[in-house]
Design an enzyme around this catalytic site. Structure first.
Site, short mmCIF file in Angstrom:
data_model
loop_
_atom_site.label_atom_id
_atom_site.label_comp_id
_atom_site.label_asym_id
_atom_site.label_seq_id
_atom_site.Cartn_x
_atom_site.Cartn_y
_atom_site.Cartn_z
N HIS B 188 0.83 -1.31 -0.09
CA HIS B 188 -0.05 -0.08 0.05
C HIS B 188 0.92 1.37 -0.02
O HIS B 188 0.45 2.26 -0.80
CB HIS B 188 -0.98 0.08 1.13
CG HIS B 188 -1.96 -1.16 1.06
ND1 HIS B 188 -3.07 -0.84 0.16
CD2 HIS B 188 -1.97 -2.16 1.67
CE1 HIS B 188 -3.81 -1.99 0.20
NE2 HIS B 188 -3.21 -2.71 1.00
N GLU B 430 -8.03 -11.13 -13.33
CA GLU B 430 -6.96 -11.37 -12.26
C GLU B 430 -6.81 -12.86 -12.09
O GLU B 430 -5.78 -13.17 -11.43
CB GLU B 430 -7.38 -10.85 -11.06
CG GLU B 430 -7.96 -9.31 -11.29
CD GLU B 430 -8.80 -8.76 -9.99
OE1 GLU B 430 -8.12 -8.44 -9.12
OE2 GLU B 430 -9.99 -8.92 -9.98
N ASP B 454 -2.92 -9.04 -8.95
CA ASP B 454 -3.41 -10.41 -8.73
C ASP B 454 -3.02 -11.54 -9.66
O ASP B 454 -2.80 -12.67 -9.34
CB ASP B 454 -4.97 -10.43 -8.49
CG ASP B 454 -5.22 -9.87 -6.96
OD1 ASP B 454 -4.38 -10.03 -6.05
OD2 ASP B 454 -6.08 -9.15 -6.74
N CYS B 501 -5.02 -2.47 -15.48
CA CYS B 501 -5.15 -1.45 -14.47
C CYS B 501 -4.26 -1.86 -13.27
O CYS B 501 -4.07 -1.38 -12.18
CB CYS B 501 -6.18 -1.36 -13.91
SG CYS B 501 -7.22 -2.66 -13.23
#
Lengths: 89, 572
Positions: B188, B430, B454, B501
């Site tokens: 993050h 994903e 992912d 993305c």
């Protein structure tokens, strides 16, 4: 002075609605109790109110004794209704 | 001079003081006191200080997140006015117990009481009491608590790791960089740093032990170096480097108003990833062609209950209006994995990334999902909305999600509410199973968006949070490239378009490969948009195509990287 209310907030009497009520009654001089399931707590105590874990649909009684008791009950009633916390019954 | 090394995950140079996010030392002696009045006065003063501090936090939170989210700090203030709690503490002080000891005993009693109530919400309130007591205790002890929502000067955040909720609280105005002990490219702190356009170095292992609170530090986010006790000359060198970086950025700025187009005229879309409506500004400032990913879970985080339809509608409408008709892809709620909500208890799982998350939760909590869909549909009248579902593994999941969407659309229309008739509905790719049958999906979806973070994790069976296997997180692994090719080819055969993305879409090495494979849309953190547009402008897709066959025949990720760096990265 005593009045009963049915709690209508979908999450019950949790932190936010409790906080609104406690904040509103704290400036009053008189003592005020909230009674639920035969248990009474000081409505000026957020801990006391939240600890009851009041669920939606519950019936609670607010009772006040003292000089400004009438005004206090009226204030509680106003907040219950305008903030969608509960309705008089 | 001391040097610490880590993984550079967001470029840039920063010179600022360290702000270490560590648990402060709140230990105290359990003593009895003789002067009761002084102790009572001391306690009351600490209560006043704590209340003032909470009021300040409340005001900041209100300005930043609104009334709803700030309400928790008002509730915290009320706890400090609570007659039951104050009376209990003062009662103990009156019999000669120190204020710290009395506070600790009383708060423990209340915490135990709340935790004992058989109601998850009440159990969480115990955390509020703990939080307030800690703040009060810190004031009694004269210890400063780290508070990342209230900073007043430039800092570099030093932490073991940053959780999603910490990043949501962070006052980003003064944050000049992040340094963490653990984490990788997709942690993050790394993603946030790239969004903010500030440097981040992760995986330093020792930063929190070595760096002292308030120490001046230099971070070189290009080479992954952190310098402590630097000499004046070294500092000067980095100040100059910083200026050079800013100049380069200035040169990139000329691409802001240019179209995203290759040297031989192939148009692509370079979009931005956002988490909150206010992030749109950064995408627009970088001249993004659209929003390729709106991570709606951030609307659900850092609050006490899920956002209602009206709130969500306002957020989506704001984003769509600010994008002024540019394509805006909203991803439906993606919680689970490492993202939790305080009011939505998820079971503790052995493998949360393989467990109950994203669309899997939405399809079994349909009320919550329908609320989001209704808000999105209502907002669709205000811009160019596209909706995508995350973590789709099977066609049945997509069909069910889309059926719910259409049902809500019918409801809204029968209520007379305006809904766009041209909303594209797509899925994230994903999961390898979805990638492998992209040709089947392509008949029913309007678009794909490849979520590489992912996809890589699932294809290489590597937990992206686990440092021991982080070497397996290989975006250029031939299997990943082949999966991407499979998806793009399948989509194009059915006249559908494909976006990406994940972090890979803004990666210098991946970009020429993706362009050659025919990727239609690249969505990335706002700070990468201009760099990517400048890079794509240098390529001729036709020339890149000659390289794609040899690249797809390479055996390892490092061979791919070497090949691209050797033949396809054009430096000035």
């Amino acid at each position: 002075m005593k009045k009963t209310f049915k709690i209508t907030t979908p999450e019950g009497l949790h932190a936010r609605p409790s906080a609104l009520l406690v904040t509103a009654v704290t400036p009053f001089e008189c003592d005020v109790l909230l009674t639920y399931n035969d248990k009474s707590v000081n409505l000026k105590s957020i801990m006391g109110v939240m600890a009851l874990g009041i669920l939606p649909g519950s019936i609670v009684a607010i009772s006040a004794e003292g000089a400004d008791a009438d005004k206090l009950i009226q204030t509680v009633s106003d907040i219950m209704i305008t903030k969608g916390i509960g309705e008089e019954c | 001079m001391l040097e610490i090394r880590g993984i550079a995950v967001s470029e840039g140079i920063a010179l600022a003081n360290a702000y270490c996010l560590m648990e402060p030392d709140l230990t105290f002696e359990r003593v009895t006191i003789a002067d009761i009045n002084t102790e009572l006065t001391r306690f009351k003063a600490a209560v006043v200080q704590t209340k003032a501090e909470l009021q300040e936090i409340y005001t900041i939170a209100q300005g930043k997140f609104g009334d709803e989210e700030a309400a928790i700090f008002a509730a915290h203030q009320l706890l400090l006015e609570d007659p039951e709690m104050l009376a209990a503490i003062e009662g103990k002080i009156n019999i000669g117990i120190s204020a710290e000891y009395a506070l600790d005993e009383v708060s423990k009693m209340f915490i135990a009481m709340f935790e004992g109530i058989d109601n998850e919400y009440m159990q969480e309130r115990a955390a509020d009491i703990r939080d307030v007591s800690k703040r009060l205790l810190a004031h009694l002890l004269g210890v400063e608590l780290p508070d990342i929502s209230r900073l007043s000067s430039d800092v570099i955040i030093v932490a073991e790791d940053l959780t999603p909720s910490m990043t949501a609280q962070l006052d980003t105005k003064y944050v000049k960089g992040f340094i963490t002990d653990i984490g990788g490219r997709t942690s993050h702190s790394a993603i946030l740093a790239r969004t903010l356009g500030i440097p981040a170095i992760v995986g330093t292992k020792t930063a929190t032990q070595v760096i002292k609170q308030g120490a001046p530090i230099i971070m070189d986010g290009i080479n992954g170096k952190i310098l402590l006790d630097a000499t004046a000359e070294i500092s000067q060198f980095y100040v100059r480097q910083q200026q050079i970086q800013q100049q380069l950025q200035g040169e990139l700025n000329q691409f802001r108003s240019l179209p995203s187009i290759s040297a031989d005229g192939l148009r692509v879309e370079i979009a931005g990833n956002i988490g909150k409506p206010e992030d749109v500004e950064m995408v627009n400032n970088a001249g993004g062609d659209g929003i390729g990913l709106f991570r709606t879970e951030f609307l659900y985080m850092e609050r006490q209950e899920s956002p209602n339809e009206e709130e969500q509608f306002t957020a989506y409408r704001t984003v769509l209006e600010k994008m002024q008709g540019k394509p805006t892809i909203v991803r439906t709620l993606d919680i689970g994995g490492d993202k939790n909500l305080p009011y939505f208890k998820l079971p503790v799982e052995m493998n949360p990334f393989l467990g109950y998350r994203a669309i899997r939760i939405c399809l079994s909590h349909q009320e919550m999902f329908r609320t989001q869909l209704r808000a999105l549909l209502r907002a669709s009248a205000f811009g160019n909305l596209k909706i995508m579902f995350p973590m789709i593994a099977t066609l049945d999941e997509f069909r069910l999600a889309k059926a719910l969407l259409l049902e809500e659309k019918d409801h809204l229309k029968s209520e007379g509410i305006l809904v766009s008739e041209t909303i594209e509905v797509g899925i994230m790719i994903e999961i390898p199973s979805a990638a492998m049958i992209a040709d089947i999906f392509a008949k029913e979806v309007d678009f794909f968006s490849i979520g590489t973070n992912d996809l890589i994790q699932y294809t290489l069976a590597t937990d992206r949070m686990n440092e021991n296997v982080s070497y397996l997180y290989q975006p250029y692994h031939p299997a990943i490239l082949r999966l991407i090719k499979t998806v793009i080819d399948a989509a194009h055969q059915h006249d559908k378009w494909v976006g990406m993305c994940g972090e890979m879409a803004g990666d210098e090495v991946a970009i020429p490969i993706l362009l050659a494979l025919g990727l239609d849309e690249f969505s990335m953190t706002a700070s990468s948009i201009l760099k990517t547009r400048a890079q794509i402008a240098k390529y001729s897709q036709k020339q890149l195509l000659q390289h794609i066959e040899p690249i797809l025949k390479l055996s390892t990720a490092s061979e791919v990287e070497e090949y691209v760096k050797k033949y396809l990265i054009i430096h000035r």
